[in-house]
Write a protein that holds these residues in place. Structure first.
Motif, mmCIF file in Angstrom:
data_model
loop_
_atom_site.group_PDB
_atom_site.id
_atom_site.type_symbol
_atom_site.label_atom_id
_atom_site.label_comp_id
_atom_site.label_asym_id
_atom_site.label_seq_id
_atom_site.Cartn_x
_atom_site.Cartn_y
_atom_site.Cartn_z
ATOM 1 N N ILE A 303 5.002 19.457 5.067
ATOM 2 C CA ILE A 303 4.219 19.156 6.274
ATOM 3 C C ILE A 303 5.161 18.856 7.454
ATOM 4 O O ILE A 303 4.834 19.147 8.609
ATOM 5 C CB ILE A 303 3.200 18.004 6.026
ATOM 6 C CG1 ILE A 303 2.076 18.038 7.076
ATOM 7 C CG2 ILE A 303 3.856 16.637 6.023
ATOM 8 C CD1 ILE A 303 1.128 19.208 6.935
ATOM 9 N N GLN A 304 6.350 18.328 7.156
ATOM 10 C CA GLN A 304 7.350 18.123 8.221
ATOM 11 C C GLN A 304 7.736 19.465 8.838
ATOM 12 O O GLN A 304 7.848 19.603 10.060
ATOM 13 C CB GLN A 304 8.595 17.427 7.660
ATOM 14 C CG GLN A 304 8.384 15.970 7.257
ATOM 15 C CD GLN A 304 9.515 15.424 6.383
ATOM 16 O OE1 GLN A 304 10.490 16.113 6.087
ATOM 17 N NE2 GLN A 304 9.384 14.177 5.958
ATOM 18 N N GLU A 305 7.928 20.471 7.964
ATOM 19 C CA GLU A 305 8.296 21.803 8.444
ATOM 20 C C GLU A 305 7.122 22.483 9.156
ATOM 21 O O GLU A 305 7.315 23.202 10.145
ATOM 22 C CB GLU A 305 8.783 22.669 7.278
ATOM 23 C CG GLU A 305 10.211 22.369 6.866
ATOM 24 C CD GLU A 305 11.196 22.750 7.957
ATOM 25 O OE1 GLU A 305 11.504 23.941 8.112
ATOM 26 O OE2 GLU A 305 11.663 21.836 8.675
ATOM 27 N N VAL A 306 5.910 22.277 8.643
ATOM 28 C CA VAL A 306 4.719 22.826 9.315
ATOM 29 C C VAL A 306 4.637 22.262 10.735
ATOM 30 O O VAL A 306 4.431 23.006 11.711
ATOM 31 C CB VAL A 306 3.439 22.494 8.508
ATOM 32 C CG1 VAL A 306 2.189 22.722 9.347
ATOM 33 C CG2 VAL A 306 3.386 23.321 7.223
ATOM 34 N N LYS A 307 4.819 20.963 10.854
ATOM 35 C CA LYS A 307 4.786 20.306 12.173
ATOM 36 C C LYS A 307 5.844 20.917 13.102
ATOM 37 O O LYS A 307 5.583 21.212 14.268
ATOM 38 C CB LYS A 307 5.039 18.799 11.986
ATOM 39 C CG LYS A 307 5.083 17.973 13.263
ATOM 40 C CD LYS A 307 5.244 16.490 12.906
ATOM 41 C CE LYS A 307 5.330 15.586 14.123
ATOM 42 N NZ LYS A 307 6.595 15.691 14.838
#
Length: 467
Positions: A303-307
């Motif tokens: 989710i960090q990378e999605v953000k």
């Protein structure tokens, strides 16, 4: 008022220095300094900026004095497996290459030609992950043997910072176990394994346990920082520190939730049986030679990378809310697939995976976020089943600790899919565990049980029940 201890807790995306002391059997925390951390490209590898990180540590120590506090001790924890090598003049021979770097591609297979997997697991008890230190070192041996020949000192990242502070070289136990090169039973470097792989044994230091005092600050640092203090070993592996802060006194499954999700139980001996190997569980060292029997799951990295791929247009809280709005969407991915370790574009990688498995493809930010959260919850559910199968018993509770415990949606999903009560908190578990071990070393806290009682009385824990 009790003595102050200073926790330096550095994760993959940020670091923080937190002061802690006891006040009437409650642990009081105060954040002193926070800074960003990231992997950078250097000399054709992904690396950590250790010089910059050490500079931030010193900045944080100076802020203590500005705050009117002189801590009695400092303890440093970081992620596991990564290291530096020093030459005969104690200069860096290597960059601090990050575990996400591709240099270990294919190395697990190469090592298994030298040492069969069953033997490696039976002796070390550590799960097989392509980035383990053993494969990083074997990569050096294969591609840069001249570097290993010159190496006089092996230090993991917290060990290196401790060396910069004190001039003393030690390898701390909990982090050393993550290398897959420490014998789970003797708790020492497995020299037979090292020799079989052709890795020089002399560069490894004595392994010291958490609560040990490394030494006081170097004279020039005392002059620069304005005071002296003891450098104490917490569990320098951040998960080792976090698990100390599990406030549940009864047996519970814990999830240390951050960039990675570490799910497991605390045990008093290593479980190096075939079933544990088949499920790929690890027996990492803990404080007081307890074992963290756990599985490493990809975690909130996705989710960090999605953000990041959405150019930080949405906060984590907004992604959670958008996920709630996409309640009718459902697809899951295998979060531990190597394709999610360092993809060029996490969103496209998730979409490709769903397409390949003929699942609904997430298109909106809410659908992508929901896919990640659902996938994590189901990955946890699988791991819980495996733990209960190995132990041949049921656990009633799950305790989520660390920054990820603030994700109320994910906590509820975990309660729903596992049908167990989920307790969330404390948030700063790693720094809390780090400080607790320092205070044990200083004689302020008696033992882990005493620490957990204090932690339970000091921090809010929220309960989630299955719907």
């Amino acid at each position: 008022m009790g003595k102050y201890s200073l926790a330096v807790d550095i994760g993959a995306s940020s670091g923080r220095l937190i002061l802690g002391h006891l006040e009437e059997e409650q642990l009081k925390l105060r954040e002193i300094h926070r800074f960003k951390n990231k992997i950078v490209q250097k000399n054709n590898h992904f690396c950590w900026e250790v010089d910059k990180l050490f500079s931030e540590i010193k900045t944080g120590i100076k802020k203590c004095l500005e705050d009117g506090v002189k801590p009695s001790s400092i303890g440093i924890d970081t992620w596991a497996v990564d290291f530096v090598l020093l030459d005969e003049n104690d200069e860096l021979l290597t960059d601090a290459v990050a575990y996400r770097d591709s240099r270990t591609d294919g190395m697990m297979e190469e090592v298994s030609k030298e040492i069969i997997k069953e033997r490696l697991y039976l002796e070390t008890g550590i799960q097989f992950q392509k980035f383990n230190t053993i494969y990083q070192l074997y990569s050096l041996k294969q591609k840069n043997p001249e570097v290993l020949e010159k190496a006089k000192t092996f230090l993991m990242i917290p060990d290196y910072f401790n060396f910069l502070l004190t001039g003393k070289k030690v390898n701390e136990y909990t982090n050393a176990t993550s290398t897959q090169l420490v014998n789970a039973f003797t708790k020492k470097w497995d020299k037979q394994l090292l020799e079989q792989l052709g890795i020089p044994t002399e560069m490894f230091q004595d392994i010291q346990a958490p609560k040990s005092v490394v030494g006081s600050l170097k004279k020039e640092l005392v002059a620069e920082l304005g005071f002296d203090m003891d450098v104490v070993l917490p569990a320098t592996h951040d998960t080792g520190s976090a698990v100390v802060a599990v406030p549940e006194l009864n047996e519970t499954i814990y999830i240390s939730s951050g960039t990675w999700s570490l799910i497991g139980v605390e045990n008093h001996f290593p479980i190096c049986v075939t079933k544990a190997l088949d499920y790929n569980f690890t027996n990492e060292g803990g404080v007081d030679y307890r074992f963290r029997f756990l599985k490493n799951i990809m975690g909130l990295w996705m989710i960090q990378e999605v953000k990041r791929m959405y150019n930080d247009k949405y906060s984590f809280a907004e992604l959670v809310e958008l996920s709630r709005d996409a309640e009718h969407f459902f697809s899951t991915v295998n979060v531990d697939d190597a394709r999610f370790l360092l993809p060029e574009n996490m969103i496209e990688e998730i979409q490709s995976y769903c397409k390949e498995l003929e699942q609904p493809v997430p298109e909106t930010p809410g659908e992508v976020a929901k896919c990640v959260f659902d996938s994590l919850a189901h990955s946890y559910q699988t791991a819980v089943g495996e733990i209960e199968d190995i132990f041949e018993r049921k656990f009633n509770t799950i305790n989520v600790i660390g920054g990820g415990c603030q994700n109320e949606l994910l906590n509820q999903l975990v309660a729903d899919v596992t049908k167990k009560d989920v307790y969330a908190g404390p948030v700063e578990a790693t720094a809390i565990g780090n400080i607790a071990v320092q205070l044990m070393s200083l004689g302020e806290i008696k033992d882990i049980e005493h620490a957990r009682t204090i932690i339970k009385n000091s921090f809010e824990v929220k309960k989630y029940v299955a719907n």
